[in-house]
Design a protein around this motif. Structure first.
Motif: not given
Length: 338
Positions: A135-144, A161-162, A166-167
């Motif tokens: 949640h806190e890093t949403e939008g910051e990375y190209h890949y997890y 669910e988590v 990551i969509q």
């Protein structure tokens, strides 16, 4: 072209900004290739149920920053200049720090080279911590890049669910096989099948032992599928099978092979054997999980996945823009302790 973006309509961030940011990251990550055509404004509007003006504003924003270009009468295309210039941002989320996870991490970094900025966080087997990180890093990375191992008793649904949330970034799941709503890169161990097949292939060296005891402390959070794999082998070979949680309470029995999952358990077993007249590899057997240099020097038989290969394959999947599910190599290394 089928292209799907998740637009969070409850977010305080304007919808056109969300759309533009996801497309920008997909271009930088190579998920949208150089020169590829984007859906038309009308197509995007219909498929994502957002206003046509919202899509147009997102596309215009990307044109101003050079990520896409419009060709009159043909549509909007990814601008070729951006793909090779942008450094990927990747977040690796591990369950814990260990020498084996270090192998995964270092092999991943080596294979990526200078083509990515890689950060790391630890969720400590806690699904709530994991959810907060995402949640806190949403939008910051190209890949997890994620290892979804959690404490005993954690429901599978809670962490799936988590992962499914990551969509709008690439997802690579390591070490554990998962089934998600969207296709995902998965480099995994099949814990039950791996140990069953390893023992079955080398069953001859286990013939001298009438039973197998697995030391399995639930507090170490090892996958319980290991128990079922060893149990299945013992049933097939008609051997006595026992599970003991506390290595300190093990009473050594001649004609038994012991399987240890941690270095502390291995050390305790070796110390107990040293205090008896039993000979290691003849009267008592030891099989340890995960290869180390020390186990090689001590002559300990090992079963181990190839952690370096896991990290390397994950990086290769990103660089090759490939989406596959790959079972990682699992090895049986014969030494004098069996």
């Amino acid at each position: 072209m089928k292209y799907q973006i998740i637009v969070n309509k409850a977010s305080s961030i304007a919808k056109y900004v969300q759309i533009a940011e996801v497309i920008k990251k997909d271009i930088e990550a190579g998920r949208l290739e150089n020169g590829s055509k984007l859906p038309s404004i009308n197509e995007f509007s219909r498929s994502h149920i957002v206003a046509r003006d919202t899509v147009e504003k997102a596309y215009n924003s990307l044109k101003r920053t050079g990520y896409i270009k419009g060709v009159p009468g043909k549509g909007n295309f990814v601008a070729k200049v951006y793909q090779s210039q942008k450094t990927l941002k990747i977040l690796i989320i591990l369950n814990k720090l260990s020498s084996f996870k270090k192998e995964v991490y270092e092999a991943f970094l080596e294979t990526m080279g200078g083509r990515a900025k890689v950060d790391m966080q630890i969720h400590h087997y806690n699904v709530s911590f994991f959810k907060d990180i995402i949640h806190e890093t949403e939008g910051e990375y190209h890949y997890y890049v994620v290892m979804p191992h959690f404490s005993a008793g954690t429901s599978e649904q809670s962490y799936l669910e988590v992962l499914n949330s990551i969509q709008n970034a690439g997802l690579i799941v390591l070490d554990k096989k998962v089934e998600l709503a969207n296709e995902v890169v998965n480099v995994y161990q099949d814990f039950e099948r791996d140990i069953f097949e390893a023992l079955s292939v080398e069953k001859e060296i286990l013939e001298k032992y009438s039973g197998i005891t697995l030391i399995f402390n639930k507090l170490t959070n090892h996958p319980e599928e290991i128990i079922e794999g060893v149990r299945s082998f013992c049933e097939m070979q008609e051997k006595e099978f026992n599970v003991i949680e506390d290595a300190d309470k093990v009473i050594l029995k001649k004609g038994t092979a012991y399987i240890t999952l941690t270095d502390d358990e291995l050390a305790m077993a070796l110390k107990k054997i040293k205090g008896t007249k039993h000979k290691l590899g003849r009267d008592i057997g030891i099989l340890s999980f995960n290869e180390t240099v020390l186990k090689e020097l001590l002559g300990i038989t090992v079963v181990s996945t190839d952690f370096s290969a896991m990290g390397r394959i994950a990086a290769e999947m990103i660089l090759g823009k490939s989406v596959q599910s790959i079972r990682n190599e699992f090895r049986f290394i014969k030494r004098n302790s069996l």
